[in-house]
Design an enzyme around this catalytic site. Structure first.
Site, PDB file in Angstrom:
ATOM      1  N   HIS A  33     -42.614  -1.190 -24.527  1.00 47.83           N
ATOM      2  CA  HIS A  33     -43.452  -2.400 -24.902  1.00 47.83           C
ATOM      3  C   HIS A  33     -42.855  -3.673 -24.074  1.00 47.83           C
ATOM      4  O   HIS A  33     -43.222  -4.816 -24.526  1.00 47.83           O
ATOM      5  CB  HIS A  33     -43.243  -2.559 -26.564  1.00 47.83           C
ATOM      6  CG  HIS A  33     -44.236  -1.651 -27.181  1.00 47.83           C
ATOM      7  ND1 HIS A  33     -45.743  -1.864 -27.320  1.00 47.83           N
ATOM      8  CD2 HIS A  33     -44.171  -0.574 -27.807  1.00 47.83           C
ATOM      9  CE1 HIS A  33     -46.178  -0.953 -27.877  1.00 47.83           C
ATOM     10  NE2 HIS A  33     -45.326  -0.180 -28.244  1.00 47.83           N
ATOM     11  N   ALA A 118     -49.160  13.116 -27.513  1.00 49.69           N
ATOM     12  CA  ALA A 118     -47.841  13.363 -27.858  1.00 49.69           C
ATOM     13  C   ALA A 118     -47.005  12.193 -27.221  1.00 49.69           C
ATOM     14  O   ALA A 118     -45.686  11.934 -27.284  1.00 49.69           O
ATOM     15  CB  ALA A 118     -47.087  14.440 -27.160  1.00 49.69           C
ATOM     16  N   ASP A 167     -47.019   3.640 -17.247  1.00 50.43           N
ATOM     17  CA  ASP A 167     -47.441   5.275 -17.049  1.00 50.43           C
ATOM     18  C   ASP A 167     -47.830   5.582 -15.810  1.00 50.43           C
ATOM     19  O   ASP A 167     -47.326   6.626 -15.237  1.00 50.43           O
ATOM     20  CB  ASP A 167     -48.265   5.714 -18.345  1.00 50.43           C
ATOM     21  CG  ASP A 167     -47.799   5.148 -19.574  1.00 50.43           C
ATOM     22  OD1 ASP A 167     -46.699   4.932 -19.751  1.00 50.43           O
ATOM     23  OD2 ASP A 167     -48.612   5.201 -20.472  1.00 50.43           O
TER      24      ASP A 167
HETATM   25  C1  GLA Z   1     -48.029   3.018 -23.670  1.00 49.53           C
HETATM   26  C2  GLA Z   1     -48.745   2.376 -22.528  1.00 49.53           C
HETATM   27  C3  GLA Z   1     -47.606   1.640 -21.641  1.00 49.53           C
HETATM   28  C4  GLA Z   1     -46.453   1.091 -22.373  1.00 49.53           C
HETATM   29  C5  GLA Z   1     -46.126   1.895 -23.470  1.00 49.53           C
HETATM   30  C6  GLA Z   1     -45.064   1.158 -24.249  1.00 49.53           C
HETATM   31  O1  GLA Z   1     -47.301   3.992 -23.047  1.00 49.53           O
HETATM   32  O2  GLA Z   1     -49.488   3.042 -21.884  1.00 49.53           O
HETATM   33  O3  GLA Z   1     -48.163   0.995 -20.799  1.00 49.53           O
HETATM   34  O4  GLA Z   1     -47.027  -0.398 -22.842  1.00 49.53           O
HETATM   35  O5  GLA Z   1     -47.022   2.150 -24.433  1.00 49.53           O
HETATM   36  O6  GLA Z   1     -43.959   0.884 -23.542  1.00 49.53           O
END
Ligand code: GLA
Length: 379
Positions: A33, A118, A167
């Site tokens: 986050h 998941a 991600d």
């Molecule tokens: C999800 C979001 C990411 C990131 C995470 C928390 O995976 O897609 O962009 O914010 O939550 O770190």
């Protein structure tokens, strides 16, 4: 694997695919986050991938088939692409066609081996498998960081999920054997070697089976709490804050805003310490930081869940060096840094603890840091 998909493509679409590509899911070692606060994250790609076979058409027709639902063919037209249109899962693909401003129709067959729901970024894997293939096939010439921003745009604007940049970046930029230290402000990266095997360790991934959707609200709410805190502090994002600044503004910030900001500030500093620990092969220190991250996500950011807490606590009680929830939270997966020899015992203890708590059985995965998106075959 790619030849199976090619064969299936011919069966479904009666012509050969022009390209076959793959993109992985991810776990995040630490830095949760903080991507949408312009911070630093340290994810690595897992070995599970989404594979895509694609052919560009001469007309404007779009046809999409998933190996998971082989009898359903989704059909549309490139000129009809409209954000938030199309059945749910196809939006991740349509969004990429839209973000890349593809002009022709395409036939796409995808196969996802990244566990869904998941918290292991099956959606980024889906987007990036298509993105990397179209970039190559259509000679779009985007760099990996430009492509990551476009994939994020697809997810934010076309799918309607307010995710950050982590991600897509890791799915595209991962290097085998390394975690990716990503500066989420300018997308500069450093590849950090991860040597769990040499130290007799393993990263156990515990899928709680509790489905999480970023679209559900808790995630967007955290983002806006961070944005409003940054605004009050007069800074671009919480990356530019420190604990002293929060103290100085404690009368202006709500209690929640103070907690959210404290998580972001301490988490960014933990990422930096984790890099130093990895570089020194100091896994005891790395484990400590991972556990501190969980406590901060649980108590300051309030994104853990009873299942995640049981997975983490049980791992720690049984000798894990560190454990924490990963991803957006509210469900999804936890990770535990454990001694390789303890894997079976810890998994059994977690299964038992889940049963005793009345939770559904967890699933376990493990993965070494794996390679990012790649082209498997071109015709
Ligand atoms: C999800 C979001 C990411 C990131 C995470 C928390 O995976 O897609 O962009 O914010 O939550 O770190």
């Amino acid at each position: 694997m790619s030849s199976d998909l090619a064969r299936r493509f011919v069966e479904v679409f009666q012509s050969e695919p022009e390209i076959i590509s793959a993109a992985p899911g991810r776990v995040n070692l630490i830095g949760e986050h903080v991507d949408y606060n312009d911070g630093f994250v340290l994810p690595f790609a897992i070995d599970a991938v989404t594979t895509a076979a694609i052919r560009v058409r001469s007309d404007s027709k779009i046809r999409i088939v998933s190996q998971q639902k082989p009898d359903e063919v989704y059909e549309s037209k490139i000129e009809n692409l409209e954000p938030k249109s199309g059945p749910n899962w196809t939006r991740y693909l349509l969004g990429v066609l839209w973000a890349l401003k593809v002009k022709n129709g395409v036939d796409i067959l995808v196969e996802s081996k990244v566990p869904q729901g998941a918290g292991l970024s099956s959606s980024a894997a889906l987007e990036c498998s298509i993105g990397v293939a179209l970039n190559e096939l259509l000679n779009l010439g985007y760099s990996l960081s430009e492509l990551a921003r476009l994939m994020q745009q697809a997810e934010n604007e076309y799918v309607g999920v307010p995710c950050g940049i982590m991600d897509q970046s890791i799915s595209l930029m991962a290097v085998e054997g390394h975690a990716l230290l990503l500066d989420c402000r300018d997308l500069t990266v450093q590849q950090i070697p991860v040597n769990f095997v040499g130290a007799g360790l393993r990263l156990l991934i515990i899928d709680t089976g509790v489905h999480h959707e970023l679209i559900d609200g808790g995630y967007a709410q955290r983002r806006s709490q961070c944005e409003s805190a940054a605004k009050i502090l007069g800074i671009q994002s919480l990356r530019d804050a420190d604990l002293e600044l929060i103290k100085k503004y404690q009368m202006q910030l709500s209690e929640l805003e103070q907690k959210r900001a404290r998580h972001v500030i301490t988490e960014i500093s933990r990422v930096k310490k984790a890099v130093a620990a990895l570089e020194a092969n100091d896994f005891v220190q790395l484990g400590k930081l991972i556990t501190e991250s969980h406590i901060s996500l649980r108590d300051d950011y309030n994104v853990s869940s009873p299942e995640l807490d049981v997975a983490v606590d049980t791992s720690l009680k049984n000798g894990a060096l560190g454990a924490r929830m990963v991803g957006g939270g509210f469900g999804g997966s936890a990770i535990a840094l454990i001694k390789d020899v303890d894997a079976g015992m810890i998994a059994r203890e977690i299964e038992k603890a889940f049963k005793d708590s009345g939770f559904k059985p967890p699933r376990f995965f493990d993965s070494l840091p794996s390679q990012g998106a790649r082209i498997l075959k071109t015709n």
